[in-house]
Every structure is written in structure tokens, then in C-alpha cells.
Design an enzyme around this catalytic site. Structure first.
Site, short mmCIF file in Angstrom:
data_model
loop_
_atom_site.label_atom_id
_atom_site.label_comp_id
_atom_site.label_asym_id
_atom_site.label_seq_id
_atom_site.Cartn_x
_atom_site.Cartn_y
_atom_site.Cartn_z
N ARG A 70 9.31 110.68 -52.21
CA ARG A 70 8.26 111.39 -51.49
C ARG A 70 7.86 112.64 -52.27
O ARG A 70 8.64 113.19 -53.03
CB ARG A 70 8.74 111.79 -50.10
CG ARG A 70 8.76 110.62 -49.10
CD ARG A 70 9.17 111.06 -47.71
NE ARG A 70 10.53 111.55 -47.68
CZ ARG A 70 10.90 112.81 -47.73
NH1 ARG A 70 10.00 113.78 -47.77
NH2 ARG A 70 12.18 113.14 -47.71
N TYR A 198 4.87 104.35 -53.58
CA TYR A 198 6.28 104.45 -53.21
C TYR A 198 6.53 104.74 -51.73
O TYR A 198 5.93 105.67 -51.18
CB TYR A 198 6.97 105.56 -54.05
CG TYR A 198 8.46 105.49 -53.83
CD1 TYR A 198 9.22 104.58 -54.56
CD2 TYR A 198 9.07 106.24 -52.85
CE1 TYR A 198 10.57 104.44 -54.31
CE2 TYR A 198 10.42 106.10 -52.59
CZ TYR A 198 11.16 105.21 -53.33
OH TYR A 198 12.49 105.06 -53.07
N LYS A 207 6.71 107.31 -42.26
CA LYS A 207 6.72 108.76 -42.05
C LYS A 207 5.36 109.28 -41.60
O LYS A 207 5.28 110.18 -40.76
CB LYS A 207 7.18 109.48 -43.33
CG LYS A 207 8.55 109.04 -43.82
CD LYS A 207 9.60 109.22 -42.76
CE LYS A 207 10.88 108.49 -43.09
NZ LYS A 207 12.01 109.28 -43.48
N HIS A 227 13.18 112.10 -36.57
CA HIS A 227 13.81 111.49 -37.76
C HIS A 227 15.28 111.18 -37.41
O HIS A 227 16.19 111.85 -37.88
CB HIS A 227 13.72 112.50 -38.92
CG HIS A 227 14.04 111.93 -40.27
ND1 HIS A 227 14.44 112.72 -41.32
CD2 HIS A 227 14.00 110.65 -40.76
CE1 HIS A 227 14.63 111.96 -42.39
NE2 HIS A 227 14.38 110.72 -42.09
N SER A 249 16.85 113.43 -45.11
CA SER A 249 16.75 112.26 -45.97
C SER A 249 17.99 112.14 -46.87
O SER A 249 18.44 113.12 -47.45
CB SER A 249 15.50 112.37 -46.84
OG SER A 249 14.36 112.46 -46.03
N CYS A 251 21.06 111.65 -46.10
CA CYS A 251 22.24 112.37 -45.60
C CYS A 251 23.05 111.54 -44.62
O CYS A 251 23.85 112.08 -43.85
CB CYS A 251 21.83 113.69 -44.97
SG CYS A 251 21.26 114.88 -46.21
N ASP A 276 16.32 105.30 -38.91
CA ASP A 276 15.51 106.37 -39.50
C ASP A 276 14.63 107.12 -38.50
O ASP A 276 14.45 108.31 -38.63
CB ASP A 276 14.62 105.78 -40.61
CG ASP A 276 14.09 106.83 -41.58
OD1 ASP A 276 14.88 107.68 -42.03
OD2 ASP A 276 12.88 106.81 -41.88
N ARG A 365 16.04 101.95 -53.55
CA ARG A 365 16.09 101.54 -52.14
C ARG A 365 16.08 100.03 -51.99
O ARG A 365 15.69 99.30 -52.90
CB ARG A 365 14.85 102.09 -51.42
CG ARG A 365 14.74 103.62 -51.46
CD ARG A 365 14.91 104.23 -50.12
NE ARG A 365 15.07 105.69 -50.18
CZ ARG A 365 15.37 106.42 -49.11
NH1 ARG A 365 15.53 105.86 -47.94
NH2 ARG A 365 15.53 107.72 -49.22
P1 GTP Z 1 16.84 108.31 -45.54
O1 GTP Z 1 16.58 106.84 -45.57
O2 GTP Z 1 16.39 108.99 -46.81
O3 GTP Z 1 16.26 109.00 -44.35
O4 GTP Z 1 18.42 108.53 -45.61
P2 GTP Z 1 19.69 108.29 -44.64
O5 GTP Z 1 19.91 109.50 -43.80
O6 GTP Z 1 19.58 106.99 -43.94
O7 GTP Z 1 20.88 108.26 -45.72
P3 GTP Z 1 21.94 107.13 -46.08
O8 GTP Z 1 22.74 106.67 -44.91
O9 GTP Z 1 21.24 106.08 -46.84
O10 GTP Z 1 22.94 107.92 -47.04
C1 GTP Z 1 22.55 108.52 -48.24
C2 GTP Z 1 23.74 108.71 -49.15
O11 GTP Z 1 24.79 109.42 -48.51
C3 GTP Z 1 24.32 107.39 -49.63
O12 GTP Z 1 24.56 107.46 -51.02
C4 GTP Z 1 25.62 107.28 -48.86
O13 GTP Z 1 26.59 106.55 -49.57
C5 GTP Z 1 26.02 108.74 -48.62
N1 GTP Z 1 26.78 108.90 -47.35
C6 GTP Z 1 26.45 108.39 -46.14
N2 GTP Z 1 27.39 108.68 -45.19
C7 GTP Z 1 28.33 109.41 -45.82
C8 GTP Z 1 29.55 110.03 -45.38
O14 GTP Z 1 29.96 109.94 -44.22
N3 GTP Z 1 30.26 110.71 -46.32
C9 GTP Z 1 29.83 110.83 -47.62
N4 GTP Z 1 30.58 111.52 -48.46
N5 GTP Z 1 28.69 110.25 -48.07
C10 GTP Z 1 27.94 109.57 -47.19
C1 SPV Z 2 13.23 109.55 -46.27
O1 SPV Z 2 12.95 110.11 -47.35
O2 SPV Z 2 13.64 110.20 -45.28
C2 SPV Z 2 13.12 108.09 -46.16
C3 SPV Z 2 12.52 107.33 -47.27
O3 SPV Z 2 13.50 107.55 -45.13
S1 SPV Z 2 10.77 107.37 -47.25
O4 SPV Z 2 10.29 106.24 -46.45
O5 SPV Z 2 10.31 107.22 -48.65
O6 SPV Z 2 10.30 108.60 -46.68
MN MN Z 3 14.19 109.03 -43.59
#
Ligand code: GTP
Ligand code: SPV
Ligand code: MN
Length: 580
Positions: A70, A198, A207, A227, A249, A251, A276, A365
Site C-alpha cells: 500500500r 497491488y 480497504k 480493521h 497491518s 501484526c 481483516d 501474499r
Molecule cells: P494484514 O493482512 O496486513 O492486515 O496483516 P495481519 O494482521 O493479518 O498479519 P498476519 O497475521 O499475517 O501476521 C504478520 C506477521 O506477523 C507474519 O509474519 C506472522 O508470522 C507474524 N506473527 C503473527 N502472529 C504472531 C505472534 O503471535 N508472534 C510473533 N512473534 N509473530 C507473529
Molecule cells: C493491510 O495492509 O492491512 C492488508 C493488505 O490487509 S492490503 O489489502 O494490501 O491493504
Molecule cells: Mn489488513
């Protein structure tokens, strides 16, 4: 195909006159249509087929190397009044923004096909669901929208019945960062995006519609567009709770939504409703009910493996589109944290060379239909949504924020949400690892002034006595050696268990100035090898550091201008007093 809806027919006609495509294709959302788009992209080289015996019907897409995340600095919210957008958004006067975008869209689809995608965000028969139409010249966007939303004829029929829909016009343009803009016109229910292919820049249902435009609508109509993941947790006794959690994002939302219980917690079941976005409405009993407007996941690949997220790992073994991952010699997708095999070709298609950085892009992704998740909750399709027991905020903070704490009231919970800070990630362009405020994890996504947004959140406190409890978690505390202190992933269920027990009035907590915390003995730590001193530090509230934090929060609220609610500032003062 076309439509009986005059407004839609006219808009498509006008858009075609402006962008001058060679063909117009109305998407019906069928499997056949998806397959023929895949074939087209394979032929054009937009997709590469991955190993068909180990990853059947999986494809790799490489986006332009300047177009991998983004772009917050190129994203604008354009209501008539600058104050309505707030200092939390980039703003341009709508007339100027229209002139600029019309100039960029002029003739941009020459030599291309224009796809018209009717879609529905939310179960097609839900009163909480909303429809949109995206016009795009990217078959990759169409295929992703097919996996991510309820797209096609059924959505078009609903649009014709309701005669209302959000318009989204998208073109990859020439992919030049100089001619890349993502514009929102909330008063016109209109999105215009050019120059990016993207994710969140191009899949306009996500979003742009479901957060930025929907949050604006939600404020006027009395609901919330957030979110947030939605997850169902069932205890061994069969008690079910639904939790909604907002983390910035990359996290941990996808991972928490798909959690696999640790071996020492037999009988616990976790099912996914969303990873999400959540749309939240008050029901007749004053409970907040959530639906997931999406029907697929656009998830972060790096870090996904058998141990961290087994459900995701299995889910993406077939019928998945990967974007910007690496590939192995065996033509399987690969990313950092996938321990099997080794990369042969990096995300840009070059022979892998460690010296050139990670093999997969850190924001690579997977796109996949939600039904492929082994932990899919059938309630995802319930038009009434699910009642939320707890709202959980969190961020990536190597210091300060304890593992978990509970807000003392709804009003305090709004302050906790408004104060969320997190280290930036690769999900957006710019520096990574810089701590910034990301209120309610909505900094990049709130379609209006944060002051008005918090007032709207506070207003729920007057409308219901039956609201969820509010918590804050932090899985990302680090020790002096730079290692995470908390194991995270499946073990996060130990924290969810305490949260659920608090909601049910069972768990004990100690009161601190920042909220209620568990004592170490209040957490289920059975089977976990973790030193008592580590748990102590994860559950410590250092008053001096928190006084500094509250000062920083006051400074941040000051930057946001006069619309920050007095009630929120009073709540801030109350916490400061207890820290004295
Ligand atoms: P968006 O799709 O961008 O909104 O992200 P999201 O909040 O769904 O993040 P996601 O669950 O994909 O996690 C992002 C990164 O954080 C990945 O590389 C995970 O492996 C890492 N991660 C997720 N949960 C944990 C956790 O409990 N501990 C640690 N250390 N890392 C984590
Ligand atoms: C984020 O960045 O929080 C996402 C991926 O979930 S995107 O759809 O590219 O915004
Ligand atoms: Mn997101």
C-alpha cells in the site's frame, strides 16, 4: 450481459467513453469465467503455474517491483471539507482530484479489456451487507475479487433491487509511481485508483470500500467498519465466544483468526470468521454483532508454516494465487519462515542470491477463498453475524505494553484503542520498524477525521449497556537479546482464555493505573516452558514509562486538532492522575 439498473449502465458507458477500452466484459462470477481469466493470464505471462502435483491450481503473480505494498502517501480522502478528512488523511479538494484523475484515466484502457465487477461485501442475504461495482482493466484484480468477495450475478441482482452501490474505478495505468493515486470521494460513494495493481490499492472492495468509504457511511448510520479479525473460541465445556481484534497491518490478525490450540489445551476449538475486516452493528439487545464483509484472505506469506499456522499452510496448498513469493527448484512457492526446501528464484524472478535480500518480498501474499480454511466457521455466512464478547486492540511493541490488560470501561477502552501504537511493517511502503500511532489499527483506513471517529466510538457507550469488554494485547515484547519474550501463535490462546473468563465474570485480575491485568497464576501456562521472570516482565506496568507514554499520547491528540472529543481528553486525564 448488461444491467437493468440505469445508473450503473450510464456509469459504465461514461467510463468507457473516458478510458476507451477495446472490449467490455461484465463479470458473472462463474468458475468458468475464473478459469478463462487464469488461462488468459498464463498466456500473457501475468501468472506462472506452480507445481501442479504438490500445489494444484496454484499460481504466482509478480507485481511491478515498485508496486508491492500500500502507498499511504498517494492515498487521499476527498470530502468537500478538509476538516472532515482530518489531519489523519491526505486531502485534496474534490474538484481538483476529479480533474487530476480524469486526466490520468483518459484513454488509459486503450488496447485493453474493461471488466465490470459487481460484488457484495457480506453475506448476499444480510441486511448488513453492502454492494459495489469495480471497473478495472486488470484480470489479476478480477481473479482476486472472485476469491475475496461474493462477486457476479447475485450481487448484480441485489444492486438492481436496491439501486445503490459504491463505485470503484481502477486502472493499472502505466504503473508509474509518479502517476499512482488512490482517491476516495465519500460523499459520492466513489473510489478512483490508478497506477497500481497491488492488493489494497487495486482490490477496491477491501480497504477502499469496506474500510474508508464504509467507515464514513457507518458514522452517519450508527455502525462501525473496522480493521478487525473475527474469531470463534469454544471451550471444552462447549461455551462459545466471538472475539474481534484490531491489530495494524502485518501484526497478527490472520494468525490469531486461524489459531491452533496448544497440545496442553485439549478440547479447545478455534474457528475463523474473518481475518481483516469486521462490520459491527448494535442488535436489539444492545450487543455488537459482527459480519465479515469479505469471503477470502489476502494474507501475509512470510512466517507461515506448519508450526505457526497449520490451517493457513494447508489452506494454501491448492487453488491459491501467490503474489511476490519466491519459488524452489521444484517450482513450489517459497518464503522466509517456510522451512522446507530452499528458494531457487527470488520474488523478482532472479536466481536467488542471499546478498540481494529476502527471497520472497516481506509483504508477499496469498489470495485464497475462505472456505478452504480447515477452521472455517459456517457462521461466516450467517446474515445476522455473531455477537462479540470482547474487542481486543494490539500492536507490535518491543517495549512497554504488557502481554494483556483490560480497559476499565467502554470510555477507557476507546482511549486504549485511540492510543494504539505499533512498529511499521512491510505492508505499506516506507521505513519498517518505526513506532507510530495507529489508533484502532485504522491510521491508513479511517475515511474521516479521527476526532469524529472517536466521538462515534464513544457514542456507543450511550446507546448500550451491553457492549463488549475491551482489551489490549502485545505478542511482540522483546528481551535485551532481541528475541520475542512470548512464544505467540497457538499459545496466544492462553491469553484469549483469560479474556473470555473475564467476559464471563470468572477470572481474577489485579487493578493497575492502565487497566486490569492477570497475575501470573491467573494465566493457563501449563505445558509452556517460560521462566517466571519472563512472565513477570510481560505483566509489569512501569509507572514512569507509562507517564511518558501518556504524555506522548496527549501530544498526539494535540496534533489532531479541535475535534478530539473532550470526553476522551478527560479520560486521559483520569489515567494520568492514577499514574501520579
Ligand atoms: P494484514 O493482512 O496486513 O492486515 O496483516 P495481519 O494482521 O493479518 O498479519 P498476519 O497475521 O499475517 O501476521 C504478520 C506477521 O506477523 C507474519 O509474519 C506472522 O508470522 C507474524 N506473527 C503473527 N502472529 C504472531 C505472534 O503471535 N508472534 C510473533 N512473534 N509473530 C507473529
Ligand atoms: C493491510 O495492509 O492491512 C492488508 C493488505 O490487509 S492490503 O489489502 O494490501 O491493504
Ligand atoms: Mn489488513
Amino acid at each position: 450481459m448488461s444491467t437493468t439498473n440505469e445508473a450503473l449502465r450510464q456509469w459504465v458507458e461514461n467510463t468507457a467513453a473516458l478510458t476507451r477500452p477495446d472490449n467490455i466484459h461484465w463479470c458473472d462470477g462463474s468458475e468458468q469465467e475464473y478459469n478463462s481469466l487464469i488461462d488468459l493470464m498464463l498466456k500473457r505471462g501475468d501468472l506462472i503455474r506452480l507445481n501442479d502435483s504438490t500445489y494444484p491450481d496454484c499460481y504466482l503473480h509478480r507485481s511491478d517491483p515498485t508496486d508491492v505494498a500500500r502507498v499511504e502517501h498517494l492515498t487521499f480522502v476527498c470530502p468537500q471539507s478538509k476538516d472532515d478528512a482530518g489531519t489523519n488523511n491526505n486531502w485534496m479538494a474534490p474538484d481538483e482530484a476529479h480533474r487530476k484523475m480524469d486526466g490520468l484515466f483518459e484513454g488509459c484502457m486503450h488496447g485493453r479489456t474493461m471488466y465490470v465487477i459487481p460484488y457484495c461485501m457480506g453475506p448476499i442475504d444480510s441486511p448488513y451487507a453492502r454492494c459495489g461495482v469495480e471497473i478495472t482493466d486488470s484480470p489479476y484484480v478480477v481473479a482476486n475479487m472472485k476469491l475475496m468477495t461474493r462477486m457476479g450475478t447475485a450481487a448484480l441482482r441485489r444492486i438492481e433491487r436496491e439501486n445503490s452501490f459504491v463505485r470503484g474505478l481502477h486502472s493499472t495505468g502505466d504503473l508509474s509511481p509518479e502517476r499512482r493515486f488512490i482517491m476516495h470521494f465519500p460523499e459520492e460513494l466513489l473510489i478512483q485508483s490508478i497506477g497500481s495493481g497491488y492488493g489494497g490499492n487495486a482490490l477496491l472492495g477491501k480497504k477502499c470500500h469496506a474500510l474508508r468509504i464504509a467507515s464514513w457511511q457507518a458514522r452517519h448510520e450508527g455502525w462501525l467498519a473496522e480493521h478487525m479479525l473475527i474469531v470463534e473460541v469454544e471451550s471444552p465445556q462447549g461455551e462459545r465466544h466471538y472475539l474481534a481484534a484490531a491489530f495494524p497491518s502485518a501484526c497478527g490478525k490472520t494468525n490469531l483468526a486461524m489459531l491452533i490450540p496448544p497440545a496442553s489445551m485439549p478440547g479447545w476449538k478455534v474457528r475463523t470468521l474473518g481475518d481483516d475486516i469486521a462490520w459491527l452493528h448494535l442488535d436489539g439487545d444492545g450487543r455488537l454483532r459482527a459480519i465479515n464483509p469479505e469471503s477470502g484472505f489476502f494474507g501475509v506469506a512470510p512466517g507461515t508454516n506448519q508450526e505457526t499456522n497449520r490451517n493457513a499452510f494447508e489452506m494454501i496448498r491448492h487453488d491459491t494465487i501467490f503474489t511476490n513469493v519466491a519459488v524452489t527448484a521444484n517450482n513450489e512457492p517459497w518464503w522466509e519462515g517456510k522451512d522446507e526446501e530452499r528458494p531457487a528464484i527470488d520474488w523478482q524472478g532472479r536466481p536467488w542470491d542471499k546478498a540481494q535480500g529476502p527471497a520472497a518480498h516481506p509483504n508477499s501474499r496469498f489470495t485464497v477463498a475462505a472456505r478452504q480454511n480447515p477452521g472455517y466457521s459456517p457462521l461466516t455466512d450467517d446474515p445476522a453475524g455473531v455477537p462479540i464478547s470482547a474487542i481486543i486492540f494490539g500492536g507490535r511493541r518491543r517495549e512497554l505494553a504488557p502481554l494483556v490488560y483490560e480497559a476499565k470501561s467502554w470510555r477507557h477502552g476507546v482511549l486504549v484503542g485511540a492510543s494504539v501504537a505499533s512498529e511499521t511493517t512491510a505492508a505499506a511502503t516506507g521505513a519498517v520498524g518505526v513506532t507510530r500511532r495507529d489508533p484502532m489499527a485504522m491510521k491508513p483506513f479511517c475515511g474521516y477525521n479521527f476526532g469524529d471517529y472517536w466521538q462515534h466510538w464513544l457514542s456507543f457507550g450511550d446507546r448500550s449497556k451491553n457492549l463488549p469488554k475491551v482489551f489490549h494485547v502485545n505478542w511482540f515484547r522483546k528481551g535485551s537479546n532481541g528475541e520475542f519474550l512470548w512464544p505467540g501463535f497457538g499459545d496466544n490462546l492462553r491469553v484469549l482464555r483469560w479474556i473470555i473468563d473475564r467476559c464471563a465474570g470468572r477470572a481474577i485480575a489485579r487493578e493497575t493505573p492502565i487497566g486490569y491485568l492477570p497475575r501470573p497464576e491467573d494465566l493457563d501456562l501449563e505445558g509452556l516452558e517460560i521462566a517466571p521472570a519472563v512472565i513477570d516482565s510481560l505483566l509489569t506496568v512501569d509507572k514512569g514509562s507509562w507517564r511518558d507514554e501518556m504524555t506522548a499520547i496527549a501530544g498526539y491528540f494535540g496534533e489532531l486538532g479541535s475535534r478530539v472529543p473532550a470526553e476522551l481528553l478527560e479520560e486521559h486525564k483520569r489515567v494520568v492522575k492514577t499514574l501520579a
